[in-house]
Structure formats: C-alpha cells, structure tokens
Design a protein around this motif. Sequence first.
Motif, PDB file in Angstrom:
ATOM      1  N   PRO A   1       1.041  -0.937  -0.609  1.00 39.92           N
ATOM      2  CA  PRO A   1      -0.200   0.829   0.062  1.00 39.92           C
ATOM      3  C   PRO A   1       0.551   1.699  -0.015  1.00 39.92           C
ATOM      4  O   PRO A   1       1.583   1.290   0.591  1.00 39.92           O
TER       5      PRO A   1
ATOM      6  N   ALA B   1      -0.462   4.322  -0.933  1.00 32.72           N
ATOM      7  CA  ALA B   1      -1.919   5.603  -0.599  1.00 32.72           C
ATOM      8  C   ALA B   1      -2.022   6.208   0.054  1.00 32.72           C
ATOM      9  O   ALA B   1      -3.063   6.844   0.346  1.00 32.72           O
ATOM     10  N   GLY B   2      -1.475   6.631   1.430  1.00 32.70           N
ATOM     11  CA  GLY B   2      -1.393   6.729   2.432  1.00 32.70           C
ATOM     12  C   GLY B   2      -1.293   9.393   2.079  1.00 32.70           C
ATOM     13  O   GLY B   2      -0.413   8.527   1.315  1.00 32.70           O
ATOM     14  N   LEU B   3      -1.417   9.226   3.292  1.00 37.17           N
ATOM     15  CA  LEU B   3      -1.403  10.902   2.811  1.00 37.17           C
ATOM     16  C   LEU B   3       0.081  11.286   3.254  1.00 37.17           C
ATOM     17  O   LEU B   3       0.054  12.483   2.438  1.00 37.17           O
TER      18      LEU B   3
ATOM     19  N   SER C   1       1.018  12.803   5.571  1.00 38.56           N
ATOM     20  CA  SER C   1       0.738  14.150   6.124  1.00 38.56           C
ATOM     21  C   SER C   1       2.365  14.018   6.913  1.00 38.56           C
ATOM     22  O   SER C   1       2.840  15.720   6.873  1.00 38.56           O
ATOM     23  N   ARG C   2       2.650  13.323   7.370  1.00 33.33           N
ATOM     24  CA  ARG C   2       4.409  13.372   8.480  1.00 33.33           C
ATOM     25  C   ARG C   2       5.220  13.784   7.385  1.00 33.33           C
ATOM     26  O   ARG C   2       6.160  14.145   7.504  1.00 33.33           O
TER      27      ARG C   2
ATOM     28  N   LYS D   1       5.226  10.446  -1.002  1.00 33.41           N
ATOM     29  CA  LYS D   1       6.644   9.873  -0.566  1.00 33.41           C
ATOM     30  C   LYS D   1       7.028   8.106  -0.792  1.00 33.41           C
ATOM     31  O   LYS D   1       9.003   8.085  -0.424  1.00 33.41           O
TER      32      LYS D   1
ATOM     33  N   GLN E   1      -6.948   3.497  -3.788  1.00 25.23           N
ATOM     34  CA  GLN E   1      -7.932   3.397  -2.619  1.00 25.23           C
ATOM     35  C   GLN E   1      -8.731   4.478  -3.360  1.00 25.23           C
ATOM     36  O   GLN E   1      -7.364   5.601  -2.541  1.00 25.23           O
TER      37      GLN E   1
ATOM     38  N   GLY F   1      -7.029   4.414   5.915  1.00 20.63           N
ATOM     39  CA  GLY F   1      -5.947   3.609   6.748  1.00 20.63           C
ATOM     40  C   GLY F   1      -5.567   2.391   6.423  1.00 20.63           C
ATOM     41  O   GLY F   1      -5.536   2.046   4.560  1.00 20.63           O
TER      42      GLY F   1
ATOM     43  N   GLY G   1       4.699   0.663   2.445  1.00 20.78           N
ATOM     44  CA  GLY G   1       5.065   1.553   1.129  1.00 20.78           C
ATOM     45  C   GLY G   1       6.059   2.053   2.074  1.00 20.78           C
ATOM     46  O   GLY G   1       6.846   3.144   0.829  1.00 20.78           O
ATOM     47  N   ASP G   2       6.998   2.094   3.338  1.00 24.99           N
ATOM     48  CA  ASP G   2       7.452   3.509   3.605  1.00 24.99           C
ATOM     49  C   ASP G   2       8.953   2.867   4.655  1.00 24.99           C
ATOM     50  O   ASP G   2       9.797   3.583   4.839  1.00 24.99           O
TER      51      ASP G   2
HETATM   52  P1  UTP Z   1       1.374   5.884   7.375  1.00 29.85           P
HETATM   53  O1  UTP Z   1       1.502   4.565   8.426  1.00 29.85           O
HETATM   54  O2  UTP Z   1       2.549   5.930   7.557  1.00 29.85           O
HETATM   55  O3  UTP Z   1       0.254   6.585   6.572  1.00 29.85           O
HETATM   56  O4  UTP Z   1       0.729   4.130   6.316  1.00 29.85           O
HETATM   57  P2  UTP Z   1       0.822   7.693   5.972  1.00 29.85           P
HETATM   58  O5  UTP Z   1      -1.108   8.348   5.506  1.00 29.85           O
HETATM   59  O6  UTP Z   1       1.612   6.803   4.619  1.00 29.85           O
HETATM   60  O7  UTP Z   1       1.605   8.876   6.583  1.00 29.85           O
HETATM   61  P3  UTP Z   1       1.608   9.759   7.563  1.00 29.85           P
HETATM   62  O8  UTP Z   1       0.649   9.507   9.213  1.00 29.85           O
HETATM   63  O9  UTP Z   1      -0.277  10.555   6.971  1.00 29.85           O
HETATM   64  O10 UTP Z   1       2.152  10.378   7.349  1.00 29.85           O
HETATM   65  C1  UTP Z   1       1.455   3.200   6.278  1.00 29.85           C
HETATM   66  C2  UTP Z   1       1.960   2.490   4.878  1.00 29.85           C
HETATM   67  O11 UTP Z   1       0.704   2.679   4.272  1.00 29.85           O
HETATM   68  C3  UTP Z   1       0.005   3.410   3.538  1.00 29.85           C
HETATM   69  C4  UTP Z   1       1.281   4.109   3.273  1.00 29.85           C
HETATM   70  O12 UTP Z   1       1.202   4.675   2.467  1.00 29.85           O
HETATM   71  C5  UTP Z   1       2.038   3.485   3.960  1.00 29.85           C
HETATM   72  O13 UTP Z   1       3.171   3.096   2.872  1.00 29.85           O
HETATM   73  N1  UTP Z   1      -1.731   3.398   3.495  1.00 29.85           N
HETATM   74  C6  UTP Z   1      -1.100   3.914   4.401  1.00 29.85           C
HETATM   75  C7  UTP Z   1      -2.133   3.962   2.418  1.00 29.85           C
HETATM   76  O14 UTP Z   1      -2.181   3.031   0.913  1.00 29.85           O
HETATM   77  N2  UTP Z   1      -3.697   4.076   2.514  1.00 29.85           N
HETATM   78  C8  UTP Z   1      -4.024   4.507   3.703  1.00 29.85           C
HETATM   79  O15 UTP Z   1      -5.289   4.686   3.940  1.00 29.85           O
HETATM   80  C9  UTP Z   1      -3.121   4.471   5.025  1.00 29.85           C
END
Ligand code: UTP
Length: 644
Positions: A363, A365-367, A369-370, A380, A462, A467, A489-490
């Motif tokens: 995954p 697709a996270g935002l 934000s950090r 990222k 997504q 999440g 993914g990070d």
């Molecule tokens: P994180 O918990 O690091 O969240 O996601 P995030 O959104 O990437 O970063 P912050 O917390 O806002 O800084 C862990 C992994 O899950 C993916 C992220 O891309 C990352 O690889 N993820 C997270 C998704 O694909 N979808 C989501 O809704 C949330």
Amino acid sequence: MNPFPSIEIFVPGRVCLFGEHSDWAGGHRRTNSAVAPGCVVITGTNQGMYARCKKNATNELLIRSALTDGSQTELYRMPMDLAVLQQEAAAGGFFSYAAGVAAYMLDFYGVEGLEIDNYKTTLPVKKGLSSSAAFCVLVARAFNQLYRLGLTTRAEIEAAYQGEIATPSRCGRMDQGCAYGQIPVMMSFDGDRISVQPLRPGGDFFLLVADLCGKKDTVRILSDLNAAYPFAKSASDRSVHECLGTDNLRYLQLARQALESGDAEELGALMTQAQHNFDAKLMPVCAELQSPRLHQVLSDPRVSDWVTGGKGVGSQGDGCVQFICRSPQARVALTAYLQQQYGMPCFDLDILRPVSIRKAVIPVAGLGSRMFPYTKGVPKTFLPVVTPEGVAKPVIQVIIEEALSAGVEEIALIIQPEDEGRFREYFNRDVHPAIIAKLPPALRKEAERLKDIGQRITYIPQVEAKGFGHAVLQAEAWVNKESFLVMLGDHLFRSDNERSVAAQVAGLFQDFGDCQSVVGIYQEQLNRVKHYGTVAGEWISEDTMQVGTLVEKPTEDQAQTYLAVEHHGRPTWYCVNGIYALRPEIFEVLRSQSASSGTEEVQLTTALETLMQREGLKGLVVKGRHFDTGIPAIYAETVANFNA
Ligand code: UTP
C-alpha cells in the motif's frame, strides 16, 4: 483462576507411507553391523489433537483429554514429583504417557507445573496412526514452549519417545515423527542414531486411509519378525533381513523421487510393489500378516479404477489400508464404495505441494502528512535512497525488489487514483533511447530490471485513505484466496545474511506449512514503541514467538505493563517491522472491520489481532535492520545509513 497466558497446540497423527518395521530392524545395527539401516517415509495426518496449554502455579500436571466420540475424560491431577510421575508412567493406563513425558522433562529440564486441555481429538486411536505418540509430542511441546526451553523438533521427539517407553507401551522410533506436522519426512535409523529429513512434495497426492475393521496383534507381529534378528540363522530369516533392509532402502529411494517429482502414478505403483515384496518375504514367518481383509480390499478389481496403488499401514495386519487415489473425485467414489461394500470408515489424507507465496501487496496510498509539504507534490514512496550498490532509486522500487527476492512473482500497488500516471511513467514507460545511450553497462541493466518489474505490477486504487488495513482490503479480489505478503510502502530492509528479510518471513510461513500468519519483528527501545505495532508472547525457538498480544502504537506505560517479553532474563519489547506473510482469511476480518468502522481508519493490526485469536500468529525476529522513510528526521538517518 490460573493467571498464566495459554497457547494453542495441534499435533497430527502420522501414517507410515513406506518402510514400516525397518525402524526397529535398523536398531539391531547396535549388535550386528551387517543389518542394513532402517528408513521410513511418514507424513502427518489431517486429523490430530488440539489443546490449550498453560503453566500453573501449583506445580502440578493437570490434564483433561477429549476422546474421539466428543466426550471428555475426568481431570487428571498429579504432583510434578519425579518418583510419583515415574511410578504413574510405569503403571500404564490412559495418562501414563503424559506422566512419562512429564517425568523426562522434569528430570532433564527442571520444569514446573503444566495444564493441558486437550479439548478436541479427531484422530482415531489404536489404528496404527500413533495417537499415543501424538499425545506424548503434545506434552513435550507444551513444556518446551511454555518454559521457553528452546528445544528443536528433534529434541521434542526424543522427549516424547523417552516418555512413551517409560510406560508399558512399546512404540517404534518413527512414531514421534508426527512432531514435524503435516509434511512428509524421511527418517533413517542406524542403531541408536536417528536422522530426519523433511521432504518437499513436487505435487499434490490424495490418499485415503480405511479402517479394515479387522483384528491385528501387533505384539505377535513384532515378536515373529524380531525372531530373525540380530543374526539371521535361516533362509527365511535372511529374507526378513532383505525385505526390511536392502529392499526397503531401494523402495525408499524410489518413493522419495516419486514424492519429490509429484508422480502419484509411480508412488502408488511402488506401494503395491512394496506390499507384494512384504507378503512374499515376511508372511512365511508371521501368520498374522496374512491379513485377509487387507488383501481382499487390495485385490478388489473395482478399487483399482480409483487408485494408482496401495498397501497396509503401520505394523500391517488387518488394521488400516492406505491408497493413493487418482484424483480427489476418485477418492470420493472410493470412500463411498468401501463404506457400502465393506462397511469400512475412511478418512482423507492430503500430501500437498508446499505453498509458496507468489503475490505481494504494497500500500502506497497514504496521505503522508508527516512528510508534508514534500508529499503535496510527490507521494513519499518516490523519495530517493542510494542502495548499497550505489544506485539511486525511489523507495518503492527498493521495496518491490525486496518482495521479488522472497520469490514473489506479482505485485499489487495500492495507490491514490490520481497517482497512477506517475507510477506508470516510472515503471511502465520505456527509457528514452538517448538516455540509454549515455548509461554505463551497470545502469543499462537497471533499465532492464525496471521493465521486468513493470510487467509484474497491478495498480489498485484506494479512493479514500481509510488506513493501512483498508488499503490491503482493496487487493482482496486480486489476491484471490492465496496466502500473500504485505509490505509497508515506506520501510526498507537490509539483511544481515544472504537471505533477504522478506525471504526470512516468507520462509518461516512456508516452514510451518502455512497454517499461521507470520509477522516480521525486531527489538525496539521502550521509548519508541509508541510509534509502532507491538507484540508480546511466548518464544517457541530462539527467534520465533507465538504471539499472544498485539497492540497498535501502545503508550509507554501500556508497553511496560503488558508488552514486556523476557529475553535472556531482561524485559525487552518487540515491534512489527512492516513485512507480513498472511493467510487469505485476513480479508474476511478486514471486511467486517471496514463495515463497522464508520469514519475511523481500518488498521491491519486490529484485524491481525482477531486472526491471531482464531488461528494463531507467529512473530519472527528477523536477521537484519529496517529503515523508516515516513518521518523527516528518521528519513534523514535512513538516507545516511542505508547504503553504509
Ligand atoms: P502510514 O501509517 O505511514 O500513513 O502508512 P501515511 O498516510 O502514509 O503517512 P502519515 O501518517 O500521514 O504521515 C503506512 C503505509 O500504508 C499506506 C501508506 O502509503 C504507507 O505505505 N497507506 C496508509 C495506504 O496505502 N492507505 C492508507 O489509507 C493509509
């Protein structure tokens, strides 16, 4: 109330596919080195014994056992006192096995009290399937896991054997092979020495075991055959030595090849040949081996339509018969026929090609934000790192390469829909010829590698960032009921040895026959566990934990009170490292969690907790380091250290 945490243990029965009686025959090499070593192939049954086990503070052995008819024995209670346990074992009876093993564990390892609730037994008793040995292994394993003795499977087998022979029952040395679970193993017997080798079937085999509902006198069979040992005194004695010696070794080599190449036709034919040889050379010295019911079924012409071959089970006689069926459908037809024609209860036994994990879900697709404001422009996962080989790559490519190193063939990237163009641009668009022309050979190879990776990727959107668990759920249809790998993914990984970190996690999952999901874990400082999924549980080996508790981002207080795991006498904390080998059952949990989540994020850790309660979960302390790239300060450290 017993305050100790409990663990789940399943021990299957075992069927001897080839080589029965050669285990004790090989033991005669102690006195006569001209006797050939013994060799058997056994495999765990689908049926077995299920138990919940825990320590107790009263220093007693407490056992309740389920019988196959679903009823339960009375609670058996014994003090953990060597003399009492030894006496109880020697007296025989239902619980003598447990007493024998407990005495051995107390004598050798100084263990204390144990409670075993054997709440379900699906294994028929006294049918040549080693139910007593399974029970002995269960007791040895419960002590091993709960008292963190770190014993290998081989040492558990020894404890189970020593425990059983402390009772009046006489078991063979192969019976405890059920400790290896539902995989076929080859065991060799040379005097007192035993060696064990797990086999990897090259295909699926569908066996049927039928209860002949006849009588067999195992003691008689053993005493007639043993009369030919240790030194052959007649032609018939020499025949016995040949059958259980050189002939047996020849069949075993061929059977091993047939198993490893997935050849059911050949394996069945070998069973039939081995039975003919057994009849020709052993029946003359043992009338009990005439086994009329066994031979009637084996020579029934209708039966041969459905099977490639078959033979007796265990010590032989009229106990059970086993067949290799031509297909699962043929097995259903044979079961119906044997039940109608002969009134024989049947059960299935599958030997399956070990699962390998072919798919990975990542995954991204996270935002992020950090990592704002960088992530306003670029996901990222496109942040750069320099690899140990000195090549600049985006984080996502390094993660995909880690997955491929574990044998994965296909990758699903869970992405925000608007990012698809960017991913395709990177992974699926050919490199411009003008750039290729400027590249040194090593980097031209990188261009080819990218092309190969691109062909393996499927992009799954997504739509709403709900999440990590929700992101994984989007891949349900793509995963299509297989076991699969999930990678954050990070997070990046560097192994300490030649086996990549993802390969270590996938390897443990496969070693245990894919019956429980596995998470990669690492030791973390108490003041940092608040950022990560944290696990606690019981060690089942030096690096493998049976996870009992799993908490997403616990507070320091919570971690200190509930999540400390003792390691070499010190409290330590273990966090999830971002690589998961999961059974497809996780999707059902994620779906119901997602349905009731409202606006909350769907967390994988929460779903894993439910899966852990249903099926168990293992944690592997990986040999290697991981590097987070999702937090600015830590990303800076990662960039500085990843290629060091
Ligand atoms: P994180 O918990 O690091 O969240 O996601 P995030 O959104 O990437 O970063 P912050 O917390 O806002 O800084 C862990 C992994 O899950 C993916 C992220 O891309 C990352 O690889 N993820 C997270 C998704 O694909 N979808 C989501 O809704 C949330």
